[in-house]
Design an enzyme around this catalytic site. Structure first.
Site, short mmCIF file in Angstrom:
data_model
loop_
_atom_site.label_atom_id
_atom_site.label_comp_id
_atom_site.label_asym_id
_atom_site.label_seq_id
_atom_site.Cartn_x
_atom_site.Cartn_y
_atom_site.Cartn_z
N ASP A 92 64.34 30.00 61.90
CA ASP A 92 63.95 29.43 60.62
C ASP A 92 63.25 28.09 60.82
O ASP A 92 63.84 27.14 61.34
CB ASP A 92 65.25 29.27 59.81
N ILE A 93 62.03 28.01 60.37
CA ILE A 93 61.22 26.80 60.57
C ILE A 93 61.84 25.58 59.87
O ILE A 93 61.62 24.44 60.30
CB ILE A 93 59.77 27.05 60.08
N ASP A 99 57.80 29.99 52.19
CA ASP A 99 57.63 29.04 51.09
C ASP A 99 58.95 28.81 50.36
O ASP A 99 59.37 27.66 50.13
CB ASP A 99 56.55 29.61 50.15
N GLY A 105 53.11 37.73 56.34
CA GLY A 105 54.19 38.30 55.54
C GLY A 105 53.62 39.10 54.39
O GLY A 105 52.91 40.09 54.60
P1 ADP Z 1 52.29 34.78 53.60
O1 ADP Z 1 52.28 34.86 52.10
O2 ADP Z 1 51.35 33.71 54.12
O3 ADP Z 1 52.10 36.10 54.25
P2 ADP Z 1 55.19 34.81 54.13
O4 ADP Z 1 56.16 33.72 53.87
O5 ADP Z 1 55.35 36.08 53.35
O6 ADP Z 1 53.73 34.17 53.93
O7 ADP Z 1 55.21 35.18 55.67
C1 ADP Z 1 54.61 34.42 56.67
C2 ADP Z 1 55.41 34.54 57.95
O8 ADP Z 1 56.52 33.66 57.88
C3 ADP Z 1 55.99 35.93 58.22
O9 ADP Z 1 55.80 36.23 59.60
C4 ADP Z 1 57.46 35.76 57.90
O10 ADP Z 1 58.27 36.62 58.69
C5 ADP Z 1 57.68 34.34 58.32
N1 ADP Z 1 58.84 33.63 57.73
C6 ADP Z 1 59.49 33.90 56.57
N2 ADP Z 1 60.49 33.00 56.39
C7 ADP Z 1 60.45 32.15 57.47
C8 ADP Z 1 61.23 31.02 57.88
N3 ADP Z 1 62.24 30.56 57.15
N4 ADP Z 1 60.90 30.41 59.06
C9 ADP Z 1 59.86 30.86 59.81
N5 ADP Z 1 59.09 31.90 59.46
C10 ADP Z 1 59.38 32.55 58.32
#
Ligand code: ADP
Length: 174
Positions: free
Chosen positions: A10-11, A34, A119
């Site tokens: 988790d970022i 987000d 995502g």
């Molecule tokens: P987008 O709308 O730009 O596609 P998403 O949030 O749906 O954005 O996904 C972008 C990437 O972030 C995906 O690879 C997803 O698995 C990843 N992701 C989702 N939650 C987290 C998190 N808490 N930390 C890191 N990466 C995440």
């Protein structure tokens, strides 16, 4: 050359100067990374985002990190994948480039990127990772950033980044 490394998870937990949010053009919150960032940063974040008047696809805007360990959040809007003929590659490149420009402006030394657009925006993950790595390699030294972390939520994404990071940079097209 700055250090480019992967991290799984988790970022929002990362202790870096800035984390990048894969936002939407409203900047008012959404799902995926987000939603996680807004939950961890607290309600101050959306209040601050309201002042920014949205963000164009391929651009980025900065806010404080509020309750996050990171001091800054750089909100960027990746392209929705529409088959590749709608400037998606260039727009995604713009996200990484603009975030590194913000990093320079705010004297950020360490930054973490999620896999922008892979995502719900459905950008093909390998193609997105190639653009992420190439663009960061091209612009990172000019930005002053010393450490870039590619935060991968899933092991599939992690494996792609680890493989591509081992490959040498592509030669520039003459
Ligand atoms: P987008 O709308 O730009 O596609 P998403 O949030 O749906 O954005 O996904 C972008 C990437 O972030 C995906 O690879 C997803 O698995 C990843 N992701 C989702 N939650 C987290 C998190 N808490 N930390 C890191 N990466 C995440």
């Amino acid at each position: 050359m700055a250090e480019l490394i992967t991290v799984q998870g988790d970022i929002t937990t990362l202790r870096v100067d800035a984390i990048v949010n894969a936002a939407n053009t409203s900047l008012l919150g959404g799902g995926g990374v987000d939603g996680a960032i807004h939950r961890a940063a607290g309600p101050e974040l959306v209040a601050e985002c309201r002042k920014l008047d949205g963000c164009a696809t391929g651009d980025a805007k900065a806010t404080p990190g509020f309750h996050l360990p990171a001091s800054w959040v750089f909100h960027t809007v990746g392209p929705v994948w529409q088959g590749g003929g709608h400037d998606e590659d260039d727009l995604l490149e713009g996200c990484y480039r603009r975030c590194l420009e913000l990093a320079k402006l705010h004297h950020v030394r360490s930054i973490a990127f999620p896999a922008i657009s892979t995502g719900v925006y459905h950008f093909p993950p390998r193609r997105a990772a190639r653009i992420a790595i190439d663009t960061v390699r091209e612009h990172v030294d000019a930005s002053g950033v010393e450490v870039v972390r590619f935060a991968c939520l899933g092991t599939d994404t992690l494996a792609i980044y680890e493989e591509l990071l081992q490959q040498p940079p592509r030669a520039p097209i003459a």
